[in-house]
Design a protein around this motif. Structure first.
Motif, PDB file in Angstrom:
ATOM      1  N   LEU A   1      50.749 -59.433  50.285  1.00  0.00           N
ATOM      2  CA  LEU A   1      49.478 -59.102  50.634  1.00  0.00           C
ATOM      3  C   LEU A   1      49.560 -58.125  51.860  1.00  0.00           C
ATOM      4  CD1 LEU A   1      46.593 -59.270  49.627  1.00  0.00           C
ATOM      5  CD2 LEU A   1      46.324 -61.358  51.363  1.00  0.00           C
ATOM      6  N   ILE A   2      49.196 -56.821  51.661  1.00  0.00           N
ATOM      7  CA  ILE A   2      49.152 -55.786  52.641  1.00  0.00           C
ATOM      8  C   ILE A   2      47.829 -55.743  53.428  1.00  0.00           C
ATOM      9  CG2 ILE A   2      49.945 -53.512  53.248  1.00  0.00           C
ATOM     10  CD1 ILE A   2      52.141 -54.917  52.094  1.00  0.00           C
ATOM     11  N   GLU A   3      47.755 -55.982  54.549  1.00  0.00           N
ATOM     12  CA  GLU A   3      46.378 -56.264  55.334  1.00  0.00           C
ATOM     13  C   GLU A   3      46.107 -55.491  56.507  1.00  0.00           C
ATOM     14  OE1 GLU A   3      44.424 -60.246  54.580  1.00  0.00           O
ATOM     15  OE2 GLU A   3      46.570 -60.912  54.398  1.00  0.00           O
ATOM     16  N   SER A   4      47.350 -54.688  56.959  1.00  0.00           N
ATOM     17  CA  SER A   4      47.126 -54.041  58.278  1.00  0.00           C
ATOM     18  C   SER A   4      47.705 -52.736  58.203  1.00  0.00           C
ATOM     19  CB  SER A   4      47.977 -54.696  59.354  1.00  0.00           C
ATOM     20  OG  SER A   4      49.217 -54.802  59.114  1.00  0.00           O
ATOM     21  N   ALA A   5      47.625 -51.742  59.211  1.00  0.00           N
ATOM     22  CA  ALA A   5      47.960 -50.369  59.015  1.00  0.00           C
ATOM     23  C   ALA A   5      49.738 -50.545  59.163  1.00  0.00           C
ATOM     24  CB  ALA A   5      47.769 -49.653  60.490  1.00  0.00           C
ATOM     25  N   ILE A   6      50.197 -51.653  59.823  1.00  0.00           N
ATOM     26  CA  ILE A   6      51.681 -51.950  59.975  1.00  0.00           C
ATOM     27  C   ILE A   6      52.057 -51.865  58.452  1.00  0.00           C
ATOM     28  CG2 ILE A   6      53.472 -53.342  60.958  1.00  0.00           C
ATOM     29  CD1 ILE A   6      51.873 -53.525  63.547  1.00  0.00           C
ATOM     30  N   GLY A   7      51.701 -53.180  58.030  1.00  0.00           N
ATOM     31  CA  GLY A   7      51.965 -53.375  56.596  1.00  0.00           C
ATOM     32  C   GLY A   7      52.097 -52.100  55.900  1.00  0.00           C
ATOM     33  N   MET A   8      50.894 -51.530  55.799  1.00  0.00           N
ATOM     34  CA  MET A   8      50.748 -50.193  54.986  1.00  0.00           C
ATOM     35  C   MET A   8      51.819 -49.267  55.062  1.00  0.00           C
ATOM     36  SD  MET A   8      48.870 -49.492  52.312  1.00  0.00           S
ATOM     37  CE  MET A   8      47.487 -50.526  52.686  1.00  0.00           C
ATOM     38  N   GLU A   9      52.093 -48.930  56.406  1.00  0.00           N
ATOM     39  CA  GLU A   9      53.169 -48.329  56.763  1.00  0.00           C
ATOM     40  C   GLU A   9      54.629 -48.450  56.275  1.00  0.00           C
ATOM     41  OE1 GLU A   9      54.100 -44.262  58.498  1.00  0.00           O
ATOM     42  OE2 GLU A   9      52.349 -45.166  58.025  1.00  0.00           O
ATOM     43  N   ASP A  10      54.869 -49.797  56.235  1.00  0.00           N
ATOM     44  CA  ASP A  10      56.100 -50.178  55.665  1.00  0.00           C
ATOM     45  C   ASP A  10      55.874 -50.488  54.311  1.00  0.00           C
ATOM     46  OD1 ASP A  10      58.886 -50.234  56.410  1.00  0.00           O
ATOM     47  OD2 ASP A  10      58.752 -52.101  57.323  1.00  0.00           O
ATOM     48  N   ALA A  11      55.125 -50.271  53.283  1.00  0.00           N
ATOM     49  CA  ALA A  11      54.842 -50.769  52.074  1.00  0.00           C
ATOM     50  C   ALA A  11      55.904 -50.545  51.175  1.00  0.00           C
ATOM     51  CB  ALA A  11      53.647 -50.258  51.721  1.00  0.00           C
ATOM     52  N   ALA A  12      56.745 -49.496  51.324  1.00  0.00           N
ATOM     53  CA  ALA A  12      57.717 -49.047  50.466  1.00  0.00           C
ATOM     54  C   ALA A  12      58.978 -50.027  50.536  1.00  0.00           C
ATOM     55  CB  ALA A  12      57.919 -47.583  50.390  1.00  0.00           C
ATOM     56  N   HIS A  13      59.118 -50.209  51.687  1.00  0.00           N
ATOM     57  CA  HIS A  13      60.136 -51.073  51.933  1.00  0.00           C
ATOM     58  C   HIS A  13      59.792 -52.515  51.783  1.00  0.00           C
ATOM     59  CE1 HIS A  13      61.266 -47.897  55.205  1.00  0.00           C
ATOM     60  NE2 HIS A  13      62.327 -47.761  54.425  1.00  0.00           N
ATOM     61  N   ILE A  14      58.721 -53.007  52.102  1.00  0.00           N
ATOM     62  CA  ILE A  14      58.161 -54.442  51.716  1.00  0.00           C
ATOM     63  C   ILE A  14      58.400 -54.460  50.062  1.00  0.00           C
ATOM     64  CG2 ILE A  14      56.230 -55.786  51.221  1.00  0.00           C
ATOM     65  CD1 ILE A  14      55.360 -54.777  54.091  1.00  0.00           C
ATOM     66  N   ALA A  15      58.117 -53.352  49.210  1.00  0.00           N
ATOM     67  CA  ALA A  15      58.122 -53.444  47.859  1.00  0.00           C
ATOM     68  C   ALA A  15      59.767 -53.704  47.322  1.00  0.00           C
ATOM     69  CB  ALA A  15      57.616 -52.193  47.193  1.00  0.00           C
ATOM     70  N   ARG A  16      60.558 -53.246  48.235  1.00  0.00           N
ATOM     71  CA  ARG A  16      61.987 -53.150  47.818  1.00  0.00           C
ATOM     72  C   ARG A  16      62.636 -54.403  48.354  1.00  0.00           C
ATOM     73  NH1 ARG A  16      64.288 -47.024  48.811  1.00  0.00           N
ATOM     74  NH2 ARG A  16      62.224 -46.843  49.914  1.00  0.00           N
ATOM     75  N   ALA A  17      61.891 -55.417  49.233  1.00  0.00           N
ATOM     76  CA  ALA A  17      62.497 -56.549  49.583  1.00  0.00           C
ATOM     77  C   ALA A  17      62.830 -57.396  48.461  1.00  0.00           C
ATOM     78  CB  ALA A  17      61.512 -57.248  50.489  1.00  0.00           C
ATOM     79  N   ARG A  18      63.974 -58.365  48.634  1.00  0.00           N
ATOM     80  CA  ARG A  18      64.455 -59.114  47.646  1.00  0.00           C
ATOM     81  C   ARG A  18      63.318 -60.470  47.665  1.00  0.00           C
ATOM     82  NH1 ARG A  18      67.378 -63.776  49.080  1.00  0.00           N
ATOM     83  NH2 ARG A  18      67.998 -62.655  51.014  1.00  0.00           N
ATOM     84  N   GLY A  19      63.180 -60.604  46.433  1.00  0.00           N
ATOM     85  CA  GLY A  19      61.739 -61.691  46.292  1.00  0.00           C
ATOM     86  C   GLY A  19      60.424 -61.116  46.022  1.00  0.00           C
ATOM     87  N   ALA A  20      60.214 -59.922  46.422  1.00  0.00           N
ATOM     88  CA  ALA A  20      58.825 -58.974  46.070  1.00  0.00           C
ATOM     89  C   ALA A  20      58.451 -59.249  44.738  1.00  0.00           C
ATOM     90  CB  ALA A  20      58.688 -57.942  46.810  1.00  0.00           C
TER      91      ALA A  20
END
Length: 304
Positions: free
Chosen positions: A148-167
């Motif tokens: 769940l992306i809820e901040s500017a920091i999370g949004m800025e790193d969204a592509a890396h979060i999407a590639r995380a193991r377990g996502a």
């Protein structure tokens, strides 16, 4: 996009069914929707254990028991235990857990680990790939994580979060995102973060992301905002009440006319020996195959 919003629910079709031969009088058969294409994600406060059974039986494609924002810190231990007891008693649902920076995160995951009926978790306020992977590992490496992306920091790193193991999928915590950034709820203002999540999901080879909820009881507003969800390329939407789920399911669904177009195109493509005639054929083939898949999953009949 639409399909039977207020009736007993659409028929659910087996993959071997022929959409053209099914009749509207066929008795409906219900089964869970694959979470990779789930449209309505119903958030249920973890303090309302008396509603868990009813919400699990609702028209929502996915039910998320919420032990994060919906629960006051003083009530989190009891809410967590109520959720665990319900799951261990045979209930099946997702759980929104507290964010990795909170003092409740580790206890949430420890309590949920090893429960077979836990369908997955929604990780609040995700801001890094490490938070997703760490949560995934603490649950044994076999429980999907919706970030769940809820901040500017999370949004800025969204592509890396999407590639995380377990996502498993990305979701938009639109309310907290607006609070963090000062952006308005207007569709124009929210176009950028929505588009960023759509692109990040594609980069991470994930299903389409889940949009934020519509606050309030206006069904026309819900329908309008769900249409924006679809237009942005998102394929699911959080909801705050069971009554919202049928509308969301209807809007985020191929229409009968779209299904008819897809079946006609696929039949024509097969009839000419799968020969590509021009540069538009392959994009249309991909769209037709996707519509056919969703029609089978959601039980949408072609226009006669």
């Amino acid at each position: 996009m639409s399909a039977d919003p207020y009736g007993s629910g659409p028929d659910v079709l087996d993959p071997e069914d022929d959409l053209r031969t099914l009749t509207a009088t066929r008795p409906p058969r219900h089964r869970p929707v694959d979470p990779s294409i789930a449209r309505s994600w119903l958030l249920v406060p973890g303090t309302r254990a008396d509603t868990f059974d009813d919400m699990a039986a609702s028209r929502a494609d996915a039910v998320v028991l919420d032990i994060e924002d919906a629960v006051d810190p003083s009530n989190k231990p009891q809410a967590r235990q109520d959720v665990v007891d319900w799951l261990r008693g045979g209930g099946r649902a997702w759980v929104r857990v507290n964010d990795a920076a909170s003092p409740f995160w580790a206890e949430d995951l420890a309590a949920l680990a090893g429960i077979p009926s836990l369908l997955g978790i929604m990780l609040a306020k995700t801001e890094s790939p490490a938070q997703v992977t760490s949560s995934f590992d603490r649950l044994g490496g076999n429980v999907p994580v919706v970030a769940l992306i809820e901040s500017a920091i999370g949004m800025e790193d969204a592509a890396h979060i999407a590639r995380a193991r377990g996502a498993f999928r990305l979701a938009f915590g639109s309310g907290d995102f607006r609070r963090d950034t000062g952006m308005s709820a207007d569709a124009e203002a929210m176009a950028y973060p929505r588009a960023r999540l759509v692109v990040a999901s594609r980069v991470g080879n994930l299903p389409g992301p889940i949009d934020g909820p519509t606050v309030g009881n206006s069904m026309p507003t819900l329908r309008e905002q769900s249409g924006i969800t679809v237009s942005m390329g998102m394929t699911g939407k959080l909801c705050l009440a069971a009554e919202q789920a049928p509308v969301i399911n209807e809007v985020i669904c191929p229409t009968p006319s779209e299904v008819l177009w897809a079946l006609d195109f696929l039949a024509d493509f097969e009839g000419r020996g799968r020969v590509v005639r021009d540069g538009s054929d392959l994009p249309r083939l991909g769209r037709a195959q996707k519509i056919e898949k969703l029609a089978l999953a959601f039980g949408v009949h072609p226009t006669s």
